[in-house]
Design a protein around this motif. Structure first.
Motif, PDB file in Angstrom:
ATOM      1  N   ILE A 211      66.403 -40.404   0.539  1.00 25.05           N
ATOM      2  CA  ILE A 211      66.447 -40.795  -0.420  1.00 25.05           C
ATOM      3  C   ILE A 211      67.228 -40.802  -2.241  1.00 25.05           C
ATOM      4  O   ILE A 211      68.512 -39.902  -1.583  1.00 25.05           O
ATOM      5  CB  ILE A 211      64.447 -39.659  -0.806  1.00 25.05           C
ATOM      6  CG1 ILE A 211      63.782 -39.966  -0.031  1.00 25.05           C
ATOM      7  CG2 ILE A 211      64.879 -39.927  -2.373  1.00 25.05           C
ATOM      8  CD1 ILE A 211      63.149 -40.810  -0.441  1.00 25.05           C
ATOM      9  N   LYS A 212      67.314 -41.993  -2.473  1.00 28.67           N
ATOM     10  CA  LYS A 212      68.307 -42.011  -3.568  1.00 28.67           C
ATOM     11  C   LYS A 212      67.044 -41.975  -4.852  1.00 28.67           C
ATOM     12  O   LYS A 212      66.135 -42.979  -4.637  1.00 28.67           O
ATOM     13  CB  LYS A 212      69.239 -42.602  -3.460  1.00 28.67           C
ATOM     14  CG  LYS A 212      70.082 -42.957  -5.067  1.00 28.67           C
ATOM     15  CD  LYS A 212      71.182 -43.116  -4.479  1.00 28.67           C
ATOM     16  CE  LYS A 212      71.899 -43.665  -5.990  1.00 28.67           C
ATOM     17  NZ  LYS A 212      73.197 -44.159  -6.087  1.00 28.67           N
ATOM     18  N   VAL A 213      66.997 -41.410  -6.074  1.00 27.26           N
ATOM     19  CA  VAL A 213      66.482 -42.031  -7.343  1.00 27.26           C
ATOM     20  C   VAL A 213      67.159 -42.952  -8.422  1.00 27.26           C
ATOM     21  O   VAL A 213      68.704 -42.491  -8.300  1.00 27.26           O
ATOM     22  CB  VAL A 213      66.083 -40.854  -7.572  1.00 27.26           C
ATOM     23  CG1 VAL A 213      65.151 -41.100  -8.617  1.00 27.26           C
ATOM     24  CG2 VAL A 213      64.751 -39.546  -6.845  1.00 27.26           C
ATOM     25  N   VAL A 214      67.359 -43.099  -9.028  1.00 24.00           N
ATOM     26  CA  VAL A 214      67.444 -44.873  -9.310  1.00 24.00           C
ATOM     27  C   VAL A 214      66.728 -44.318 -10.646  1.00 24.00           C
ATOM     28  O   VAL A 214      65.574 -45.073 -10.764  1.00 24.00           O
ATOM     29  CB  VAL A 214      67.978 -46.074  -9.358  1.00 24.00           C
ATOM     30  CG1 VAL A 214      69.180 -46.683 -10.588  1.00 24.00           C
ATOM     31  CG2 VAL A 214      68.428 -45.581  -8.338  1.00 24.00           C
ATOM     32  N   HIS A 215      67.704 -43.936 -12.192  1.00 20.22           N
ATOM     33  CA  HIS A 215      66.487 -43.620 -13.199  1.00 20.22           C
ATOM     34  C   HIS A 215      66.706 -45.040 -14.134  1.00 20.22           C
ATOM     35  O   HIS A 215      67.235 -45.968 -14.344  1.00 20.22           O
ATOM     36  CB  HIS A 215      67.088 -42.493 -14.232  1.00 20.22           C
ATOM     37  CG  HIS A 215      67.041 -42.419 -15.179  1.00 20.22           C
ATOM     38  ND1 HIS A 215      65.001 -41.616 -15.518  1.00 20.22           N
ATOM     39  CD2 HIS A 215      66.805 -42.796 -16.531  1.00 20.22           C
ATOM     40  CE1 HIS A 215      64.994 -41.833 -17.283  1.00 20.22           C
ATOM     41  NE2 HIS A 215      65.737 -42.505 -17.749  1.00 20.22           N
ATOM     42  N   ALA A 216      65.282 -45.479 -14.581  1.00 19.49           N
ATOM     43  CA  ALA A 216      65.485 -46.610 -15.181  1.00 19.49           C
ATOM     44  C   ALA A 216      63.863 -45.833 -16.235  1.00 19.49           C
ATOM     45  O   ALA A 216      62.873 -45.792 -16.630  1.00 19.49           O
ATOM     46  CB  ALA A 216      64.530 -47.937 -14.335  1.00 19.49           C
ATOM     47  N   GLU A 217      64.630 -46.018 -17.661  1.00 16.68           N
ATOM     48  CA  GLU A 217      63.802 -45.819 -18.230  1.00 16.68           C
ATOM     49  C   GLU A 217      62.146 -46.340 -19.616  1.00 16.68           C
ATOM     50  O   GLU A 217      61.119 -46.004 -18.951  1.00 16.68           O
ATOM     51  CB  GLU A 217      64.588 -46.055 -20.197  1.00 16.68           C
ATOM     52  CG  GLU A 217      66.088 -44.988 -19.725  1.00 16.68           C
ATOM     53  CD  GLU A 217      66.533 -44.959 -21.437  1.00 16.68           C
ATOM     54  OE1 GLU A 217      66.200 -45.461 -22.159  1.00 16.68           O
ATOM     55  OE2 GLU A 217      67.954 -44.533 -21.114  1.00 16.68           O
ATOM     56  N   GLN A 218      62.626 -47.493 -18.726  1.00 15.22           N
ATOM     57  CA  GLN A 218      61.032 -48.022 -19.195  1.00 15.22           C
ATOM     58  C   GLN A 218      60.171 -48.226 -17.754  1.00 15.22           C
ATOM     59  O   GLN A 218      60.395 -48.589 -17.115  1.00 15.22           O
ATOM     60  CB  GLN A 218      61.145 -49.345 -19.923  1.00 15.22           C
ATOM     61  CG  GLN A 218      62.150 -49.046 -20.928  1.00 15.22           C
ATOM     62  CD  GLN A 218      62.883 -50.594 -21.548  1.00 15.22           C
ATOM     63  OE1 GLN A 218      63.327 -51.694 -21.228  1.00 15.22           O
ATOM     64  NE2 GLN A 218      62.260 -51.129 -22.916  1.00 15.22           N
ATOM     65  N   VAL A 219      58.671 -49.463 -18.786  1.00 21.89           N
ATOM     66  CA  VAL A 219      57.623 -49.139 -17.275  1.00 21.89           C
ATOM     67  C   VAL A 219      56.953 -49.850 -17.695  1.00 21.89           C
ATOM     68  O   VAL A 219      56.589 -50.225 -19.000  1.00 21.89           O
ATOM     69  CB  VAL A 219      56.681 -47.856 -17.177  1.00 21.89           C
ATOM     70  CG1 VAL A 219      55.511 -48.182 -16.012  1.00 21.89           C
ATOM     71  CG2 VAL A 219      57.432 -46.531 -16.887  1.00 21.89           C
ATOM     72  N   VAL A 220      56.723 -51.229 -16.903  1.00 18.90           N
ATOM     73  CA  VAL A 220      56.625 -52.239 -17.430  1.00 18.90           C
ATOM     74  C   VAL A 220      55.062 -52.292 -17.053  1.00 18.90           C
ATOM     75  O   VAL A 220      54.476 -51.889 -15.807  1.00 18.90           O
ATOM     76  CB  VAL A 220      56.094 -53.549 -16.189  1.00 18.90           C
ATOM     77  CG1 VAL A 220      55.251 -55.320 -16.086  1.00 18.90           C
ATOM     78  CG2 VAL A 220      57.804 -54.004 -16.547  1.00 18.90           C
ATOM     79  N   GLU A 221      53.864 -52.103 -18.457  1.00 18.25           N
ATOM     80  CA  GLU A 221      52.245 -51.983 -17.942  1.00 18.25           C
ATOM     81  C   GLU A 221      51.707 -53.038 -17.534  1.00 18.25           C
ATOM     82  O   GLU A 221      52.020 -54.605 -17.358  1.00 18.25           O
ATOM     83  CB  GLU A 221      51.675 -52.098 -19.398  1.00 18.25           C
ATOM     84  CG  GLU A 221      52.517 -50.140 -20.119  1.00 18.25           C
ATOM     85  CD  GLU A 221      52.620 -48.953 -20.093  1.00 18.25           C
ATOM     86  OE1 GLU A 221      51.367 -49.178 -18.869  1.00 18.25           O
ATOM     87  OE2 GLU A 221      53.169 -48.442 -19.736  1.00 18.25           O
ATOM     88  N   MET A 222      50.309 -52.493 -16.731  1.00 22.26           N
ATOM     89  CA  MET A 222      49.469 -53.348 -15.927  1.00 22.26           C
ATOM     90  C   MET A 222      48.766 -54.478 -16.990  1.00 22.26           C
ATOM     91  O   MET A 222      48.809 -55.700 -17.120  1.00 22.26           O
ATOM     92  CB  MET A 222      48.716 -53.422 -15.025  1.00 22.26           C
ATOM     93  CG  MET A 222      48.966 -52.336 -14.074  1.00 22.26           C
ATOM     94  SD  MET A 222      50.309 -53.150 -13.175  1.00 22.26           S
ATOM     95  CE  MET A 222      49.152 -53.796 -11.938  1.00 22.26           C
ATOM     96  N   THR A 223      49.520 -53.990 -18.613  1.00 23.82           N
ATOM     97  CA  THR A 223      48.705 -55.255 -19.302  1.00 23.82           C
ATOM     98  C   THR A 223      49.425 -55.705 -20.382  1.00 23.82           C
ATOM     99  O   THR A 223      49.325 -56.878 -20.904  1.00 23.82           O
ATOM    100  CB  THR A 223      47.955 -54.340 -20.697  1.00 23.82           C
ATOM    101  OG1 THR A 223      48.835 -53.264 -21.210  1.00 23.82           O
ATOM    102  CG2 THR A 223      46.353 -53.759 -19.995  1.00 23.82           C
ATOM    103  N   ASP A 224      50.660 -55.635 -19.875  1.00 29.00           N
ATOM    104  CA  ASP A 224      52.167 -56.661 -20.836  1.00 29.00           C
ATOM    105  C   ASP A 224      52.212 -57.847 -20.066  1.00 29.00           C
ATOM    106  O   ASP A 224      51.229 -58.396 -18.957  1.00 29.00           O
ATOM    107  CB  ASP A 224      53.482 -56.227 -20.030  1.00 29.00           C
ATOM    108  CG  ASP A 224      53.423 -54.366 -20.739  1.00 29.00           C
ATOM    109  OD1 ASP A 224      52.933 -53.896 -21.586  1.00 29.00           O
ATOM    110  OD2 ASP A 224      54.727 -53.631 -20.569  1.00 29.00           O
ATOM    111  N   LYS A 225      52.402 -58.470 -21.079  1.00 27.20           N
ATOM    112  CA  LYS A 225      52.140 -60.742 -20.610  1.00 27.20           C
ATOM    113  C   LYS A 225      53.450 -60.715 -19.835  1.00 27.20           C
ATOM    114  O   LYS A 225      54.434 -59.502 -20.441  1.00 27.20           O
ATOM    115  CB  LYS A 225      52.384 -61.213 -22.063  1.00 27.20           C
ATOM    116  CG  LYS A 225      50.552 -60.559 -22.670  1.00 27.20           C
ATOM    117  CD  LYS A 225      50.449 -62.001 -23.680  1.00 27.20           C
ATOM    118  CE  LYS A 225      49.523 -61.572 -24.504  1.00 27.20           C
ATOM    119  NZ  LYS A 225      49.565 -62.359 -25.558  1.00 27.20           N
ATOM    120  N   PRO A 226      53.670 -61.216 -19.417  1.00 23.97           N
ATOM    121  CA  PRO A 226      55.048 -61.643 -18.476  1.00 23.97           C
ATOM    122  C   PRO A 226      56.610 -61.925 -19.830  1.00 23.97           C
ATOM    123  O   PRO A 226      56.863 -61.797 -19.300  1.00 23.97           O
ATOM    124  CB  PRO A 226      54.833 -61.958 -17.647  1.00 23.97           C
ATOM    125  CG  PRO A 226      53.362 -62.719 -17.619  1.00 23.97           C
ATOM    126  CD  PRO A 226      52.695 -62.058 -18.652  1.00 23.97           C
ATOM    127  N   GLY A 227      56.082 -62.953 -20.765  1.00 24.21           N
ATOM    128  CA  GLY A 227      57.116 -62.881 -21.324  1.00 24.21           C
ATOM    129  C   GLY A 227      57.565 -62.158 -22.201  1.00 24.21           C
ATOM    130  O   GLY A 227      58.722 -61.781 -22.483  1.00 24.21           O
TER     131      GLY A 227
END
Length: 341
Positions: free
Chosen positions: A60-76
């Motif tokens: 296991i190795k954790v790679v930090h990422a600050e943001q989250v793509v929400e299910m309601t976000d538009k692809p663009g």
């Protein structure tokens, strides 16, 4: 064989990181488990890893990422504004060769857009396709594509889907000469629009595809074909219709069986006698759609997947990475392009 490394988008999906970490924990119980690059917000992931007692696991190795793509976000919007999301970072690891595959249960449109721009398609491939396996009456699996990556397609794109699906069936299911069919409104050659008819002509002329003709919607699960090709609009509706019907049948059956103690007893007796058949039909075993035609293995898990279902998507990613599916598709597409010259 070199150890497989999987980049897991731990923040995607309806059920959050807990399902993902539980699935990884289950996969780590196997002696040949891959290395997991768990991508997401460190302050959320670390407590979960500790809870499942895998925070110190060597795989296991954790790679930090600050943001989250929400299910309601538009692809663009996700593509432009969330370049440091767990989804983007996981795809970056794959693009840079630091991972062999990506698994995400996140926003489907965003994943397709990000994968297309960050990985690019294989040489000669017009468009990637979303492909999933369906159980069939022959005891095996049939592949259906496209499931929504491309709402409309020309005949050449459908032809390429047939080629790519054939390679996938050969590679994953070990079928020597997969039967490829086009989903149509009838089996007769005169049926269908010009796009489907032209695609049929292209497939029937190719030496690289075992094309068997048209199939109708009622044959999706019959086993008449190993690969069933359609555009994303038709494929998505067909798959969602099947899922809706399955839910209706299950709920109706459950309601009837729970209405009386004798029915409940009979159901438990029947379930034990047909355990293998029931097990093969469980949706968990078929979770994970492949985005094929890209320069890397990308698996889309269902957003509402359980831990068991997400583990199934992980296993699919391992298989496609081990078998080097993108490289095999690349070789076949190159052969097809040479055939056209």
């Amino acid at each position: 064989m070199p150890e497989i490394k999987l980049a897991i988008d731990a923040m995607g999906g309806d059920n959050g990181p807990s399902i993902v970490i539980e699935a990884i924990t289950e996969c780590l119980k196997h002696p040949d488990s891959p290395q997991f690059l768990v991508v997401g917000q460190d302050d959320i992931l670390q407590p979960l890893l500790q809870h499942y007692q895998i925070d110190k696991h060597p795989q296991i190795k954790v790679v930090h990422a600050e943001q989250v793509v929400e299910m309601t976000d538009k692809p663009g919007q996700a593509l432009r504004a969330k370049q440091n999301s767990s989804m983007s970072v996981a795809l970056q690891l794959l693009a840079k060769g630091e991972a062999d595959a990506v698994v995400s249960g996140g926003n489907t449109g965003a994943l397709m857009a990000k994968a297309y721009f960050q990985l690019k398609t294989l040489p000669g491939v017009l468009r990637p396709a979303l492909m999933a396996a369906l159980p069939n009456q022959q005891g095996g699996r049939s592949y259906l594509l496209d499931l929504g990556a491309n709402a409309s397609c020309d005949s050449e794109t459908l032809f390429q889907f047939g080629v790519m699906g054939s390679v996938a069936a050969q590679t994953v299911e070990h079928i020597r000469s997969p039967r490829v069919a086009l989903l149509n409104m009838g089996e007769e050659e005169i049926k269908g629009n010009d796009v489907v008819k032209n695609a049929a002509s292209r497939l029937s002329e190719s030496e690289h595809v075992n094309y068997t003709g048209f199939v109708e919607g009622n044959h999706l699960f019959s086993g008449k074909a190993d690969v069933i090709v359609c555009d994303g609009f038709v494929g998505n509706i067909a798959l969602k219709s099947c899922e809706g019907l399955a839910t209706l049948i299950f709920e109706q059956l459950k309601s009837a069986l729970m209405s009386h103690w004798m029915y409940r007893w009979f159901f438990r007796f029947l379930q034990k006698r047909t355990e293998k058949s029931w097990d093969r039909l469980k949706p968990d075993h078929y979770n994970g759609a492949s985005l094929i035609g890209l320069r890397g293995v990308v698996i889309k898990s269902h957003g509402s997947a359980s831990a068991k279902a997400f583990a199934s998507a992980i296993r699919q990613a391992i298989t496609e990475a081990q078998e080097q599916l993108p490289e095999r598709i690349k070789d076949r597409v190159e052969s097809v392009l040479l055939e056209q010259q």
